[in-house]
Write an enzyme that holds these catalytic residues in place. Structure first.
Site, mmCIF file in Angstrom:
data_model
loop_
_atom_site.group_PDB
_atom_site.id
_atom_site.type_symbol
_atom_site.label_atom_id
_atom_site.label_comp_id
_atom_site.label_asym_id
_atom_site.label_seq_id
_atom_site.Cartn_x
_atom_site.Cartn_y
_atom_site.Cartn_z
ATOM 1 N N GLU A 35 0.842 -1.202 0.000
ATOM 2 C CA GLU A 35 0.000 0.000 0.000
ATOM 3 C C GLU A 35 0.874 1.248 0.000
ATOM 4 O O GLU A 35 1.761 1.395 0.827
ATOM 5 C CB GLU A 35 -0.935 -0.014 1.215
ATOM 6 C CG GLU A 35 -1.773 1.232 1.399
ATOM 7 C CD GLU A 35 -2.625 1.628 0.188
ATOM 8 O OE1 GLU A 35 -3.423 0.804 -0.272
ATOM 9 O OE2 GLU A 35 -2.463 2.781 -0.308
ATOM 10 N N GLY A 40 -7.082 0.849 3.977
ATOM 11 C CA GLY A 40 -8.503 1.220 3.921
ATOM 12 C C GLY A 40 -8.863 1.908 2.614
ATOM 13 O O GLY A 40 -10.024 1.916 2.221
ATOM 14 N N CYS A 43 -12.442 4.182 0.078
ATOM 15 C CA CYS A 43 -13.681 4.114 0.861
ATOM 16 C C CYS A 43 -13.498 4.743 2.235
ATOM 17 O O CYS A 43 -14.264 5.617 2.639
ATOM 18 C CB CYS A 43 -14.109 2.652 0.962
ATOM 19 S SG CYS A 43 -15.318 2.352 2.241
ATOM 20 N N GLY A 176 -21.723 16.616 -13.100
ATOM 21 C CA GLY A 176 -21.968 15.182 -12.977
ATOM 22 C C GLY A 176 -23.091 14.936 -11.983
ATOM 23 O O GLY A 176 -22.942 15.235 -10.804
ATOM 24 N N GLY A 177 -24.200 14.413 -12.484
ATOM 25 C CA GLY A 177 -25.361 14.140 -11.630
ATOM 26 C C GLY A 177 -25.468 12.671 -11.289
ATOM 27 O O GLY A 177 -26.560 12.120 -11.188
ATOM 28 N N ILE A 180 -22.005 10.400 -6.725
ATOM 29 C CA ILE A 180 -21.125 11.280 -5.948
ATOM 30 C C ILE A 180 -21.567 12.742 -6.096
ATOM 31 O O ILE A 180 -21.648 13.486 -5.121
ATOM 32 C CB ILE A 180 -19.647 11.076 -6.364
ATOM 33 C CG1 ILE A 180 -19.188 9.671 -5.940
ATOM 34 C CG2 ILE A 180 -18.738 12.147 -5.753
ATOM 35 C CD1 ILE A 180 -17.779 9.292 -6.392
ATOM 36 N N GLU A 199 -25.495 17.983 -15.907
ATOM 37 C CA GLU A 199 -25.388 16.564 -16.265
ATOM 38 C C GLU A 199 -25.702 16.391 -17.751
ATOM 39 O O GLU A 199 -26.721 16.876 -18.239
ATOM 40 C CB GLU A 199 -26.372 15.753 -15.399
ATOM 41 C CG GLU A 199 -26.598 14.315 -15.833
ATOM 42 C CD GLU A 199 -25.329 13.458 -15.846
ATOM 43 O OE1 GLU A 199 -24.710 13.318 -14.792
ATOM 44 O OE2 GLU A 199 -24.960 12.942 -16.930
ATOM 45 N N HIS A 435 -43.709 -3.074 13.400
ATOM 46 C CA HIS A 435 -44.507 -1.853 13.209
ATOM 47 C C HIS A 435 -44.161 -0.842 14.289
ATOM 48 O O HIS A 435 -44.046 -1.217 15.443
ATOM 49 C CB HIS A 435 -45.988 -2.198 13.274
ATOM 50 C CG HIS A 435 -46.869 -0.998 13.175
ATOM 51 N ND1 HIS A 435 -47.080 -0.345 11.977
ATOM 52 C CD2 HIS A 435 -47.560 -0.317 14.132
ATOM 53 C CE1 HIS A 435 -47.892 0.693 12.195
ATOM 54 N NE2 HIS A 435 -48.191 0.726 13.493
#
Ligand code: FAD
Length: 458
Positions: A35, A40, A43, A176-177, A180, A199, A435
């Site tokens: 890494e 992690g 994310c 961008g729609g 994210i 978008e 419920h």
């Protein structure tokens, strides 16, 4: 010179890589985990977790603003981004410490640094070669931009910089729609910004069922989040006070900053994958349903593999690969059965096929039922609007479940069991749902599908 040989050598410690490492170690395999950043991955540090912390803070801001609707006296006095960021970073930090402890506790060897595939089973880090009987490629993804659109990190930013903002912008354009973009638009609006989404596709979150997109658009309109769908971006000019974005047709939209959220590309460039003969397409690594690449012993998981770029997909693929290597013959993952959630206000959640896709596959055999959350007690208590939509084969299983409303992301667990276990209306309708919960809406929708609608007009 090879430094060490592992049973499993993993390149990248995001959701796909670290889950593979944990499961492989649990199965008694020796694991090397390379890494270059933080355990992690996206994310945990710049993706799911920090954005959802922001969305939770946004929900609290909305609750404060709307408190009087519930008879509670409160005043919303604004957002202190230092406080919000401290809360967000605290969440990330606690999870990071937990993950680091887990990885250490399982005896996984973490190799810090930038790795390159220098042989079919060899990863070289800072001049040292490490080999694995099996290699797992899990190098993740990065924020894409458009040709000619330069990210300067100040006025023109990606989600990574958006997560580190120390102020609420007075106004923002979100390019961008998709998921994210809509999540950030939702947060910033709740925090008090003027937001415009641009978008190119005809609707927001276009991967979702059309009814879900339309419901989100209605909700955003009500919240005064502006959006221009079917509107390709043309150019941006950075000014002294912000940005001026020109869209197709010539209109110019101005704001303090521009968030570029036009999708994520695979992090594979220059990592040696193609040079070692790994089959690639448009930068993505091709893998079969058993996550195997064309090179013997080399697997690929997560965002570098074409398909849904979601943490839980990579996570499950990582576990799958560990079990595959250990010879447990796990069942391949059904992409359509992977749940999807957009955590905006309101949320969209889905599993299985949307109506259009289902009709392409099954034609007139498809039937749909929509249960409005207006008939669900808990949703009324929460003052949220939305629906549960079922897409089913006539006299067959439910093949798609689509949910819109605040907190419906929490219902997706039941929805995915119904989809993945190929539940029929008659199987689900008699289940007793607590419920008052929003889960009851799923029960009601299945009652309607079974022709026994109680709280909706049949
Ligand atoms: P990554 O998490 O990107 O991990 C790859 C790792 O490999 C990184 O740590 C990287 O440093 C490392 N690496 C790369 N190259 C090298 C190299 N040469 N040497 C060593 N290490 C290397 N998904 C959801 O499911 N739910 C959400 O709510 C959600 N929200 C998101 C919000 C945002 C703003 C973003 C950007 C993403 C979001 N995602 C969400 C997507 C999710 O984060 C990704 O699908 C997931 O992280 C992919 O996991 P991965 O293991 O494939 O890659």
């Amino acid at each position: 010179m090879a430094e060490a040989e592992f049973d499993v050598l993993i390149l990248g410690a995001g959701s796909g890589g670290y889950s593979c490492a944990l499961r492989a170690a649990q199965l008694g395999l020796s694991v090397g985990l390379v890494e270059k950043g933080n355990l992690g991955g996206t994310c945990l540090h710049i993706g799911c977790i920090p954005t959802k912390a922001l969305l939770h803070a946004a929900e609290i801001a909305d609750s404060a603003r709307e408190a009087s609707q519930f008879g509670v006296q409160a005043t919303f006095e604004g957002v202190d981004m230092a406080g919000v960021n401290a809360y967000k970073d605290g969440v990330v930090d606690r999870l990071f410490k937990g993950l680091t402890g887990l990885i250490k506790g399982r005896g996984i060897t973490v190799i810090e640094g930038e790795g390159t595939l220098t042989g079919p089973r060899t990863v070289t880090v800072d001049g040292t070669a490490y080999s694995g009987k099996h290699v797992v490629l899990a190098s993740g993804s990065y924020s894409r931009t458009l040709p000619g659109l330069e990210i300067d990190g100040e006025r023109v930013i990606t989600s990574e910089q958006a997560l580190r903002l120390d102020r609420v912008p007075a106004s923002a354009i979100v390019l961008g729609g998709g998921v994210i973009g809509c999540e950030f638009a939702s947060v910033w609006k709740s925090f008090g910004a003027d937001v415009t989404i641009v978008e190119a596709l005809p609707r927001l979150v276009a991967v979702e069922d059309e009814a879900s997109s339309k419901a989100l658009e209605r909700a955003f309109r009500k919240r005064k989040i502006a959006f221009r769908t079917g509107t390709p971006f043309q150019s941006v000019k950075v000014t002294d006070t912000g940005v001026a974005v020109t869209v197709e047709g010539g209109d110019v939209i101005e704001a303090e900053l521009l968030l570029v959220a036009v999708g994520r590309g695979p992090t594979t460039d220059g990592l040696g994958y193609a040079e070692q003969g790994v089959a690639m397409e448009r930068g993505f690594v091709l893998a079969d349903e058993r996550c195997r690449t064309n090179v013997d012993g080399v697997f690929a998981v997560g965002d570098i593999v074409p398909g849904l770029q979601l943490a839980h997909r990579g996570f499950q693929q990582g576990i799958f690969v560990a079990e595959e290597i250990a010879g447990l013959e796990p069942t391949p993952i059904d992409e359509a059965g992977i749940p999807r959630v957009t955590y905006s206000h309101p949320e969209i959640a889905s599993c299985g096929l949307n109506e259009d896709r289902a009709r392409e596959l099954y034609g007139d055999e498809i039937t749909t039922v929509t249960f409005d959350l207006g008939g669900n007690g808990k949703s009324q208590i929460l003052k949220t609007q939305g629906f549960v939509k079922l897409v089913a084969r006539k006299d067959g299983p439910v093949v798609g479940i689509h949910l819109v409303g605040d907190r419906v992301g929490e219902l997706i667990g039941e929805a995915q069991l119904i989809y993945n276990w190929e539940g029929h209306a008659d199987d689900v309708a008699p289940l007793v749902h607590a419920h008052p919960t929003q889960n009851e809406a799923l029960g009601e929708a299945h009652l309607a599908l079974a022709g026994k609608s109680l709280h909706a007009h049949a």
